[in-house]
Write an enzyme that holds these catalytic residues in place. Structure first.
Site, PDB file in Angstrom:
ATOM      1  CB  CYS A 165      -0.941  -0.001   1.195  1.00 39.24           C
ATOM      2  SG  CYS A 165      -1.928  -1.493   1.294  1.00 39.24           S
ATOM      3  NE  ARG A 189      -2.832 -16.267  29.958  1.00 36.81           N
ATOM      4  CZ  ARG A 189      -2.515 -16.955  28.869  1.00 36.81           C
ATOM      5  NH1 ARG A 189      -1.490 -16.579  28.128  1.00 36.81           N
ATOM      6  NH2 ARG A 189      -3.199 -18.014  28.516  1.00 36.81           N
TER       7      ARG A 189
END
Length: 261
Positions: free
Chosen positions: A105, A249
């Site tokens: 990109c 987590r």
């Protein structure tokens, strides 16, 4: 609803013991998609959410853009065939599998993608922010969602969320099919995903990251690990990637400003 499992006789070992028993195994079928009477692709998938998978695949490959582009959809569930009549597409089918290696990109990092991806994927602009606890909650949902996984252990699952609420869910034997089904469901509902979150049970490859980019979703939360190419693309495309999201987590790999502590 299609029969999504088959029951097979197996020999199960537990330490030195062997036992004959029956086990549920998830089904896999080939789904062949035709667009305007031309065979486009055959996807290996679960035999459910077929219409959503078809629409999501066509949307993410650039064949359709808005619901008005689809004139008719017919499905043969016995032979696993789908025919879609829609707006003529200028995109060349051969670009779907043509390798393209360039700066992702316009950025400096080299990246692998397909030629269609180069035409469709642009860096995202989004002001979406979510609290860390909401990210944990989406990950927790993946643990409790889907009895079929508990029964077979053979599928991936995913969902779309907004403001802590789960709006869409999907599942499939194929990781990429999960995203096409979510995309197809959003397409059917005319739901813009630009300020939503996707959560997913598997790992994040570059293929998965590009699916997310095509859906214009700024935050991806996954239970699995990302690859380096996926993270390179995520940085270039301004997508937040969260991995190893389990219980309390998680790891934030890219664009961490979207996860509020």
């Amino acid at each position: 609803m299609p029969n999504e499992t088959v029951t097979l006789s197996i020999l199960k070992a537990n330490g030195p013991l062997l036992e004959n028993m029956e086990d549920a195994v998830v089904r896999e079928v080939p789904l062949t998609i035709h667009y305007n009477r031309e065979e486009i692709a055959t996807l290996l998938c679960s035999p459910s959410q077929t219409e959503e998978l078809t629409l999501g695949f066509l949307l993410n490959e650039g064949f359709i853009r808005v619901p008005e582009d689809v004139y008719e959809l017919r499905h043969d569930p016995l032979d696993h065939l789908v025919w879609v009549e829609g707006k003529p597409c200028l995109l060349q089918k051969e670009l779907m599998s043509k390798r393209f290696v360039s700066a992702c990109c316009g950025k400096s990092r080299a990246s692998f993608c397909f030629a269609n991806d180069v035409l469709m994927v642009k860096p995202l602009t989004s002001n979406l922010r979510i609290p860390l606890q909401v990210a944990y909650d989406y990950a927790k949902f993946l643990q409790s969602y889907l009895p079929l996984f508990q029964e077979t252990g053979g599928i991936h699952s995913g969902g779309v969320g907004s403001q802590g609420n789960v709006l869409l869910t999907s599942y499939d034997i194929g990781r990429h099919n999960v995203f096409d089904k979510l995309s197809g469901k959003a397409f059917q509902s005319n739901l813009n995903l630009e300020n939503h979150v996707i959560f997913f049970s598997g790992r994040v490859s570059s293929e998965i990251l590009l699916k997310v980019a095509k859906m214009k979703v700024p935050i991806l939360i996954a239970r699995g690990a990302p690859t380096d190419m996926a993270l390179s693309q995520a940085t270039a495309l301004n997508i937040t990637v969260v991995g190893f999201a389990r219980e309390q987590r998680l790891n934030i790999y890219t664009c961490p400003e979207r996860i509020l502590r």
